[in-house]
Design a protein around this motif. Structure first.
Motif, PDB file in Angstrom:
ATOM      1  N   CYS A 138    -102.153  19.821   9.283  1.00  0.00           N
ATOM      2  CA  CYS A 138    -103.431  20.405   8.351  1.00  0.00           C
ATOM      3  C   CYS A 138    -103.332  19.903   6.875  1.00  0.00           C
ATOM      4  O   CYS A 138    -102.337  19.401   6.431  1.00  0.00           O
ATOM      5  N   VAL A 139    -104.520  19.767   6.445  1.00  0.00           N
ATOM      6  CA  VAL A 139    -104.728  19.609   4.964  1.00  0.00           C
ATOM      7  C   VAL A 139    -105.194  20.718   4.382  1.00  0.00           C
ATOM      8  O   VAL A 139    -106.416  21.153   4.699  1.00  0.00           O
ATOM      9  N   MET A 140    -104.538  21.320   3.340  1.00  0.00           N
ATOM     10  CA  MET A 140    -104.874  22.477   2.693  1.00  0.00           C
ATOM     11  C   MET A 140    -105.298  21.818   1.254  1.00  0.00           C
ATOM     12  O   MET A 140    -104.408  21.495   0.727  1.00  0.00           O
ATOM     13  N   ASP A 141    -106.398  21.858   0.681  1.00  0.00           N
ATOM     14  CA  ASP A 141    -106.721  21.104  -0.635  1.00  0.00           C
ATOM     15  C   ASP A 141    -106.443  22.317  -1.662  1.00  0.00           C
ATOM     16  O   ASP A 141    -105.998  23.241  -1.509  1.00  0.00           O
ATOM     17  N   ASP A 142    -106.479  21.806  -2.900  1.00  0.00           N
ATOM     18  CA  ASP A 142    -106.039  22.601  -4.139  1.00  0.00           C
ATOM     19  C   ASP A 142    -106.639  23.941  -3.989  1.00  0.00           C
ATOM     20  O   ASP A 142    -107.946  24.113  -3.747  1.00  0.00           O
ATOM     21  N   PHE A 143    -106.214  24.799  -4.409  1.00  0.00           N
ATOM     22  CA  PHE A 143    -106.648  26.366  -4.601  1.00  0.00           C
ATOM     23  C   PHE A 143    -107.162  26.779  -3.629  1.00  0.00           C
ATOM     24  O   PHE A 143    -108.075  27.948  -3.403  1.00  0.00           O
ATOM     25  N   THR A 144    -106.791  26.268  -2.282  1.00  0.00           N
ATOM     26  CA  THR A 144    -107.115  27.093  -1.023  1.00  0.00           C
ATOM     27  C   THR A 144    -106.056  28.519  -1.105  1.00  0.00           C
ATOM     28  O   THR A 144    -104.977  28.571  -1.612  1.00  0.00           O
ATOM     29  N   THR A 145    -106.542  29.423  -0.452  1.00  0.00           N
ATOM     30  CA  THR A 145    -105.723  30.760  -0.078  1.00  0.00           C
ATOM     31  C   THR A 145    -105.876  30.988   1.225  1.00  0.00           C
ATOM     32  O   THR A 145    -106.846  31.541   1.830  1.00  0.00           O
ATOM     33  N   ILE A 146    -104.714  31.247   1.761  1.00  0.00           N
ATOM     34  CA  ILE A 146    -104.194  31.655   3.277  1.00  0.00           C
ATOM     35  C   ILE A 146    -103.769  33.022   3.022  1.00  0.00           C
ATOM     36  O   ILE A 146    -102.313  32.997   2.626  1.00  0.00           O
ATOM     37  N   SER A 147    -104.456  33.991   3.414  1.00  0.00           N
ATOM     38  CA  SER A 147    -104.009  35.410   3.318  1.00  0.00           C
ATOM     39  C   SER A 147    -102.861  35.723   4.135  1.00  0.00           C
ATOM     40  O   SER A 147    -102.814  34.836   5.365  1.00  0.00           O
ATOM     41  N   PRO A 148    -102.168  36.915   4.273  1.00  0.00           N
ATOM     42  CA  PRO A 148    -101.105  37.025   5.313  1.00  0.00           C
ATOM     43  C   PRO A 148    -101.613  37.199   6.793  1.00  0.00           C
ATOM     44  O   PRO A 148    -102.589  37.592   7.036  1.00  0.00           O
ATOM     45  N   GLY A 149    -100.580  36.573   7.587  1.00  0.00           N
ATOM     46  CA  GLY A 149    -101.177  36.635   9.293  1.00  0.00           C
ATOM     47  C   GLY A 149    -102.034  35.914   9.536  1.00  0.00           C
ATOM     48  O   GLY A 149    -102.827  36.220  10.566  1.00  0.00           O
ATOM     49  N   CYS A 150    -102.465  34.717   8.817  1.00  0.00           N
ATOM     50  CA  CYS A 150    -103.508  33.724   9.467  1.00  0.00           C
ATOM     51  C   CYS A 150    -102.871  32.707  10.207  1.00  0.00           C
ATOM     52  O   CYS A 150    -101.619  32.417  10.285  1.00  0.00           O
ATOM     53  N   HIS A 151    -103.688  32.161  11.246  1.00  0.00           N
ATOM     54  CA  HIS A 151    -103.071  30.985  12.031  1.00  0.00           C
ATOM     55  C   HIS A 151    -104.083  30.216  12.058  1.00  0.00           C
ATOM     56  O   HIS A 151    -105.297  30.069  12.458  1.00  0.00           O
ATOM     57  N   VAL A 152    -103.592  28.945  11.408  1.00  0.00           N
ATOM     58  CA  VAL A 152    -104.766  27.967  11.352  1.00  0.00           C
ATOM     59  C   VAL A 152    -104.112  26.749  12.218  1.00  0.00           C
ATOM     60  O   VAL A 152    -102.817  26.302  11.974  1.00  0.00           O
ATOM     61  N   ALA A 153    -104.807  26.388  13.009  1.00  0.00           N
ATOM     62  CA  ALA A 153    -104.131  25.447  14.093  1.00  0.00           C
ATOM     63  C   ALA A 153    -104.263  24.066  13.604  1.00  0.00           C
ATOM     64  O   ALA A 153    -104.717  23.648  12.342  1.00  0.00           O
ATOM     65  N   GLY A 154    -103.610  23.026  14.487  1.00  0.00           N
ATOM     66  CA  GLY A 154    -103.450  21.887  13.951  1.00  0.00           C
ATOM     67  C   GLY A 154    -104.725  21.051  13.452  1.00  0.00           C
ATOM     68  O   GLY A 154    -105.797  21.331  14.004  1.00  0.00           O
ATOM     69  N   ARG A 155    -104.481  20.267  12.578  1.00  0.00           N
ATOM     70  CA  ARG A 155    -105.512  19.014  12.072  1.00  0.00           C
ATOM     71  C   ARG A 155    -106.511  19.830  11.241  1.00  0.00           C
ATOM     72  O   ARG A 155    -107.608  19.120  11.245  1.00  0.00           O
ATOM     73  N   CYS A 156    -106.481  20.919  10.845  1.00  0.00           N
ATOM     74  CA  CYS A 156    -107.648  21.578  10.074  1.00  0.00           C
ATOM     75  C   CYS A 156    -107.573  21.094   8.651  1.00  0.00           C
ATOM     76  O   CYS A 156    -106.335  20.667   8.164  1.00  0.00           O
ATOM     77  N   HIS A 157    -108.646  21.063   8.197  1.00  0.00           N
ATOM     78  CA  HIS A 157    -108.885  20.638   6.600  1.00  0.00           C
ATOM     79  C   HIS A 157    -109.756  21.787   6.098  1.00  0.00           C
ATOM     80  O   HIS A 157    -111.081  21.781   6.175  1.00  0.00           O
TER      81      HIS A 157
END
Ligand code: COA
Length: 209
Positions: A138-157
């Motif tokens: 995955c690529v999470m760019d600057d200032f991204t917010t992932i709250s508790p309990g999230c599931h972000v699968a592979g290769r997401c941007h």
């Protein structure tokens, strides 16, 4: 020896203080920058409120963490601190699992029991929420917010400023943002890419501005 200054003494700031005590018990925490001098009055055991972030002059040994959940507000504070020469700490809670070749930018916080998969890239001032997964590549760019309990699968941007609410999710290869900040409501599961907008539901659909 560096001393940490936490910007924001709301719940997130208090949590960050607790994480620092777990992750680096020898680190000195100088205090919080907050415009509300009494914000910690009903809480015991925290370092002092030093005053508002506006006008604070970084000392040589200061490092900062911006404890503001809203991506745009976090960016505004980070830019203000950087403009006066402030440097940022990067905090990974000791219960988090971070895979091979993961890069994590300055000012980012990986909260307890989060998992970041191998070869993922996490930008600056990103929050990876408690018990969240940011999977491999995955690529999470600057200032991204992932709250508790999230599931972000592979290769997401997720492009800059993307916010995913509590218990959100995304299937593999989803791209969010690029044209504008994306807001994903609590519990939504994103099954395709969106260039901007507010998303809600399962599967996630765009809602009003
Ligand atoms: C989507 C959100 C911003 C609320 O938006 P809103 O337009 O103000 O929504 P309201 O609270 O006025 O509710 C409007 C309707 O949407 C529903 N709704 C609210 N949030 C929803 C969500 N996440 N998913 C599905 N429906 C939702 C409400 O139940 C309500 O339905 P009703 O009209 O049938 O009663 C908010 O619920 C949310 O998901 N915020 C994310 C917060 C978060 O996760 N923060 C991180 C904390 S660590």
């Amino acid at each position: 020896m560096k001393s940490l200054v936490i910007v924001g003494a709301s719940a997130l700031g208090r949590e960050y203080f607790s994480y620092v005590c777990d992750a680096c018990p020898s680190m000195k925490v100088k205090g919080f920058l907050d415009s509300r001098p009494d914000v910690l009055d009903r809480f015991a055991g925290y370092p002092p409120v030093l005053g508002p972030a506006e006008g604070y002059r970084p000392q040589d040994d200061d490092v900062f963490l911006v404890a503001v959940g809203d991506s745009a507000a976090r960016r505004a504070y980070a830019e203000r601190i950087a403009a006066v020469g402030g440097k940022f700490h990067t905090l990974v809670h000791p219960t988090a699992v971070v895979g091979r070749n993961v890069q994590i930018g300055e000012g980012s916080v990986v909260r307890p029991m989060a998992v970041i998969g191998s070869d993922a890239t996490v930008g600056r001032h990103v929050i990876v929420g408690t018990q969240s997964l940011v999977a491999h590549d995955c690529v999470m760019d600057d200032f991204t917010t992932i709250s508790p309990g999230c599931h972000v699968a592979g290769r997401c941007h997720f492009h800059e400023g993307t916010f995913m609410g509590i218990h959100g999710g995304a299937v593999p290869d989803v791209e969010l943002g690029g044209e504008g900040a994306v807001f994903v409501a609590a519990g939504a599961v994103v099954t395709r890419s969106f260039a901007s907008g507010r998303l809600r539901g399962v599967p996630a659909r765009q809602i009003g501005k």
